[in-house]
Design a protein around this motif. Structure first.
Motif, PDB file in Angstrom:
ATOM      1  N   PRO A 248       0.838  -1.192   0.000  1.00  0.00           N
ATOM      2  CA  PRO A 248       0.000   0.000   0.000  1.00  0.00           C
ATOM      3  C   PRO A 248       0.877   1.248   0.000  1.00  0.00           C
ATOM      4  O   PRO A 248       1.882   1.302   0.703  1.00  0.00           O
ATOM      5  CB  PRO A 248      -0.803  -0.130   1.295  1.00  0.00           C
ATOM      6  CG  PRO A 248       0.060  -0.952   2.194  1.00  0.00           C
ATOM      7  CD  PRO A 248       0.814  -1.892   1.290  1.00  0.00           C
ATOM      8  N   ALA A 249       0.486   2.216  -0.812  1.00  0.00           N
ATOM      9  CA  ALA A 249       1.297   3.418  -0.945  1.00  0.00           C
ATOM     10  C   ALA A 249       0.424   4.604  -1.322  1.00  0.00           C
ATOM     11  O   ALA A 249      -0.733   4.455  -1.682  1.00  0.00           O
ATOM     12  CB  ALA A 249       2.370   3.207  -2.011  1.00  0.00           C
ATOM     13  N   LYS A 250       1.050   5.762  -1.225  1.00  0.00           N
ATOM     14  CA  LYS A 250       0.442   6.979  -1.753  1.00  0.00           C
ATOM     15  C   LYS A 250       1.483   7.648  -2.632  1.00  0.00           C
ATOM     16  O   LYS A 250       2.691   7.428  -2.476  1.00  0.00           O
ATOM     17  CB  LYS A 250      -0.022   7.903  -0.643  1.00  0.00           C
ATOM     18  CG  LYS A 250       1.086   8.466   0.220  1.00  0.00           C
ATOM     19  CD  LYS A 250       0.554   9.395   1.282  1.00  0.00           C
ATOM     20  CE  LYS A 250       1.681   9.939   2.141  1.00  0.00           C
ATOM     21  NZ  LYS A 250       1.217  10.872   3.142  1.00  0.00           N
ATOM     22  N   ILE A 251       1.009   8.450  -3.554  1.00  0.00           N
ATOM     23  CA  ILE A 251       1.930   9.184  -4.413  1.00  0.00           C
ATOM     24  C   ILE A 251       2.387  10.421  -3.648  1.00  0.00           C
ATOM     25  O   ILE A 251       1.563  11.202  -3.171  1.00  0.00           O
ATOM     26  CB  ILE A 251       1.265   9.561  -5.749  1.00  0.00           C
ATOM     27  CG1 ILE A 251       0.865   8.288  -6.492  1.00  0.00           C
ATOM     28  CG2 ILE A 251       2.218  10.405  -6.590  1.00  0.00           C
ATOM     29  CD1 ILE A 251       0.121   8.534  -7.786  1.00  0.00           C
ATOM     30  N   LYS A 252       3.687  10.568  -3.495  1.00  0.00           N
ATOM     31  CA  LYS A 252       4.260  11.682  -2.726  1.00  0.00           C
ATOM     32  C   LYS A 252       3.806  13.026  -3.290  1.00  0.00           C
ATOM     33  O   LYS A 252       3.701  13.199  -4.501  1.00  0.00           O
ATOM     34  CB  LYS A 252       5.789  11.618  -2.754  1.00  0.00           C
ATOM     35  CG  LYS A 252       6.361  10.488  -1.949  1.00  0.00           C
ATOM     36  CD  LYS A 252       7.875  10.514  -2.004  1.00  0.00           C
ATOM     37  CE  LYS A 252       8.469   9.375  -1.224  1.00  0.00           C
ATOM     38  NZ  LYS A 252       9.934   9.325  -1.350  1.00  0.00           N
ATOM     39  N   GLY A 253       3.503  13.933  -2.361  1.00  0.00           N
ATOM     40  CA  GLY A 253       3.169  15.290  -2.739  1.00  0.00           C
ATOM     41  C   GLY A 253       1.736  15.505  -3.193  1.00  0.00           C
ATOM     42  O   GLY A 253       1.398  16.589  -3.658  1.00  0.00           O
ATOM     43  N   THR A 254       0.884  14.487  -3.067  1.00  0.00           N
ATOM     44  CA  THR A 254      -0.497  14.645  -3.532  1.00  0.00           C
ATOM     45  C   THR A 254      -1.486  14.864  -2.404  1.00  0.00           C
ATOM     46  O   THR A 254      -2.647  15.161  -2.663  1.00  0.00           O
ATOM     47  CB  THR A 254      -0.954  13.422  -4.356  1.00  0.00           C
ATOM     48  OG1 THR A 254      -0.857  12.251  -3.544  1.00  0.00           O
ATOM     49  CG2 THR A 254      -0.113  13.265  -5.605  1.00  0.00           C
ATOM     50  N   GLY A 255      -1.065  14.722  -1.140  1.00  0.00           N
ATOM     51  CA  GLY A 255      -1.970  14.890  -0.012  1.00  0.00           C
ATOM     52  C   GLY A 255      -1.920  16.289   0.566  1.00  0.00           C
ATOM     53  O   GLY A 255      -0.942  17.010   0.411  1.00  0.00           O
ATOM     54  N   LYS A 256      -3.018  16.653   1.223  1.00  0.00           N
ATOM     55  CA  LYS A 256      -3.097  17.939   1.912  1.00  0.00           C
ATOM     56  C   LYS A 256      -3.653  17.698   3.302  1.00  0.00           C
ATOM     57  O   LYS A 256      -4.589  16.920   3.471  1.00  0.00           O
ATOM     58  CB  LYS A 256      -4.027  18.899   1.179  1.00  0.00           C
ATOM     59  CG  LYS A 256      -3.534  19.331  -0.173  1.00  0.00           C
ATOM     60  CD  LYS A 256      -4.518  20.277  -0.809  1.00  0.00           C
ATOM     61  CE  LYS A 256      -4.061  20.663  -2.199  1.00  0.00           C
ATOM     62  NZ  LYS A 256      -5.034  21.521  -2.874  1.00  0.00           N
ATOM     63  N   ASP A 257      -3.091  18.362   4.287  1.00  0.00           N
ATOM     64  CA  ASP A 257      -3.553  18.260   5.672  1.00  0.00           C
ATOM     65  C   ASP A 257      -3.636  16.801   6.100  1.00  0.00           C
ATOM     66  O   ASP A 257      -2.644  16.111   6.099  1.00  0.00           O
ATOM     67  CB  ASP A 257      -4.894  18.984   5.858  1.00  0.00           C
ATOM     68  CG  ASP A 257      -4.809  20.456   5.473  1.00  0.00           C
ATOM     69  OD1 ASP A 257      -3.772  21.079   5.782  1.00  0.00           O
ATOM     70  OD2 ASP A 257      -5.755  20.952   4.854  1.00  0.00           O
TER      71      ASP A 257
END
Length: 93
Positions: free
Chosen positions: A24-33
């Motif tokens: 499981p991962a998220k793409i860096k720099g795409t989240g806020k707060d």
């Protein structure tokens, strides 16, 4: 012919990913707060783009997945019978 399946069952998603070496991962720099960012199942052994992904734990992944009412669209096999890693997230209906 290849077919796709759709689910929001956490156990099926996790099993599918882990059978293929996915994390499981998220793409860096795409989240806020508090937002985790854009979710992905990342396949480190099949990617040269590791720098763009941040591994997260399954609990965080599924919290974000459920909060956004997503379904997991995935393929088990390619048309040639080879194991597939194709997947995407779609809005749950």
């Amino acid at each position: 012919m290849s077919t796709s399946n759709q689910t929001h069952d956490h156990n099926k998603i996790k099993a599918w990913a882990e059978e293929r070496g996915g994390v499981p991962a998220k793409i860096k720099g795409t989240g806020k707060d508090e937002d985790e960012g854009v979710l992905r199942i990342h396949f480190p052994d099949k990617s040269s783009d590791d720098d763009n992904f941040e591994k997260i734990d399954w609990d965080d992944f599924f919290q974000n997945f459920d909060d956004n009412k997503l379904d997991f669209l995935y393929q088990d096999k390619k048309a040639d019978g080879e194991e597939s890693t194709f997947h995407k997230f779609v809005k749950r209906q």
